[in-house]
Design an enzyme around this catalytic site. Sequence first.
Site, PDB file in Angstrom:
ATOM      1  N   ASP A  17      -7.499 -38.711 -47.417  1.00  0.00           N
ATOM      2  CA  ASP A  17      -8.026 -38.831 -48.779  1.00  0.00           C
ATOM      3  C   ASP A  17      -6.920 -38.847 -49.826  1.00  0.00           C
ATOM      4  O   ASP A  17      -6.877 -39.736 -50.689  1.00  0.00           O
ATOM      5  CB  ASP A  17      -8.994 -37.677 -49.075  1.00  0.00           C
ATOM      6  CG  ASP A  17     -10.293 -37.792 -48.301  1.00  0.00           C
ATOM      7  OD1 ASP A  17     -10.634 -38.903 -47.858  1.00  0.00           O
ATOM      8  OD2 ASP A  17     -10.967 -36.754 -48.124  1.00  0.00           O
ATOM      9  N   ARG A  97      -7.980 -21.841 -55.116  1.00  0.00           N
ATOM     10  CA  ARG A  97      -8.088 -22.967 -56.048  1.00  0.00           C
ATOM     11  C   ARG A  97      -7.536 -22.667 -57.443  1.00  0.00           C
ATOM     12  O   ARG A  97      -6.811 -23.492 -58.006  1.00  0.00           O
ATOM     13  CB  ARG A  97      -9.538 -23.451 -56.136  1.00  0.00           C
ATOM     14  CG  ARG A  97     -10.117 -24.021 -54.829  1.00  0.00           C
ATOM     15  CD  ARG A  97      -9.106 -24.759 -54.013  1.00  0.00           C
ATOM     16  NE  ARG A  97      -9.702 -25.474 -52.870  1.00  0.00           N
ATOM     17  CZ  ARG A  97      -9.084 -25.665 -51.730  1.00  0.00           C
ATOM     18  NH1 ARG A  97      -7.861 -25.176 -51.553  1.00  0.00           N
ATOM     19  NH2 ARG A  97      -9.652 -26.323 -50.752  1.00  0.00           N
ATOM     20  N   ASP A 126     -15.370 -26.770 -54.870  1.00  0.00           N
ATOM     21  CA  ASP A 126     -13.962 -26.839 -55.245  1.00  0.00           C
ATOM     22  C   ASP A 126     -13.714 -27.710 -56.464  1.00  0.00           C
ATOM     23  O   ASP A 126     -12.812 -27.439 -57.260  1.00  0.00           O
ATOM     24  CB  ASP A 126     -13.124 -27.328 -54.067  1.00  0.00           C
ATOM     25  CG  ASP A 126     -12.830 -26.233 -53.066  1.00  0.00           C
ATOM     26  OD1 ASP A 126     -13.003 -25.048 -53.417  1.00  0.00           O
ATOM     27  OD2 ASP A 126     -12.429 -26.551 -51.929  1.00  0.00           O
ATOM     28  N   SER A 178     -15.049 -30.330 -41.324  1.00  0.00           N
ATOM     29  CA  SER A 178     -14.168 -30.189 -42.481  1.00  0.00           C
ATOM     30  C   SER A 178     -13.637 -28.757 -42.461  1.00  0.00           C
ATOM     31  O   SER A 178     -14.412 -27.805 -42.486  1.00  0.00           O
ATOM     32  CB  SER A 178     -14.941 -30.453 -43.775  1.00  0.00           C
ATOM     33  OG  SER A 178     -14.126 -30.161 -44.898  1.00  0.00           O
TER      34      SER A 178
END
Length: 401
Positions: A17, A97, A126, A178
């Site tokens: 990605d 994050r 996220d 994931s």
Amino acid sequence: MEKKINKVVMAYSGGLDTSVAIKWLQDTYDVEVVCFSADVGQNEDLAPLEEKALNTGASNIYIEDLQEEFLKEYVFKGLKAGALYEAKYPLATAYSRPLIAKKMIDVAKKEGADAVAHGCTAKGNDQVRFDVSFQALSPGIEVVAPLREWEFKARSQEIEYAAKHNIPVGATKESPYSIDRNLWGVSIECGILEDPWAEPPADVYQITTAPEDAPNDPEYIEVTFKAGEPVALNGQEDGPVELVSKLNEIAGKHGIGRIDMVENRLVGIKSREIYEAPAATVLITAHRHLEDLVLDRETYHYKELVAQKYSELVYYGQWFSPLRAALDAFVDTTQQYVNGTVKLKLYKGNATVVGRKSDNSLYQENLATYETSDTFNHDSAIGFIELFGLPLKVHGSVNKK
């Protein structure tokens, strides 16, 4: 996009990605791309990312080891607060994050960038954590999220795009899961896990032994806390990274820290998640039991309310909110008493507290005992109960049928 951007700082992992996103950003916005990668304990060698990012088209890349800052300034604050989202999730990804966002804003200021970017999807939490943190730290900065915007509907289309533009993306076989990993835990989703009735296959788990395959003999460990933070394991003082890493290995070997839950995401959907958090499970359990010993009843009960709110703020991406900072002030006041050692028995997926001691202990054996050394005033119980129950007695007498 509200305005023309010239340079963007993008969170970069080196995966498909974000590798594709470099070229996509250049094609779509005619923008210079600077990459940022953070080591938060994902157990990967980040050194090769520099060559890969530059070969893919980035003008520069920053790679930082944030493991200690991650634990000291984020994870341990939540540990002291007692934060567990929906009483289960130790918030591993949620803590990382805001830290990554903060460092990206620092890089953006250094580079003179007018935008930041991330590789989060529109269905996850996220994206909120990044976007909200960016705006809190640099109000008005442009935020670009390629995965929310681009034309690719499948991983195969990204692979075709990468091949067309000679973008090195490594393996092309899509993993069924994931996975996001850091020192505080592993988050796993997708694949068969999207069926909440399906038992997770063995290959889902990354760092824990299946409890049935764990050692047949229990292992005892001792964790020492100072002002609410873990400082020693089995009497050996270690830095936070070393201590948490050792605990992940020890507790993971005994199958501790597996969490299977259906959680309420901020974006409004329910999601089935698998988490592995061996060290987090041990430390949260030990910390809670030490607080049992040293905090007075009213503070302890009120702190449970704070813990729930704190976990929501972290999960919702509100790390840089005034409320979270204010709650830290309350929590830190309580933690001055959270000093001592907790003994745990690790066995077949369970971390059981079997002992605790502290110089700040409020436990008084002469008051708790039922032996002859008892000094509790039993006569005062009668009057106490009379006054404590008086409102109910009056209510009952007035409203009796």
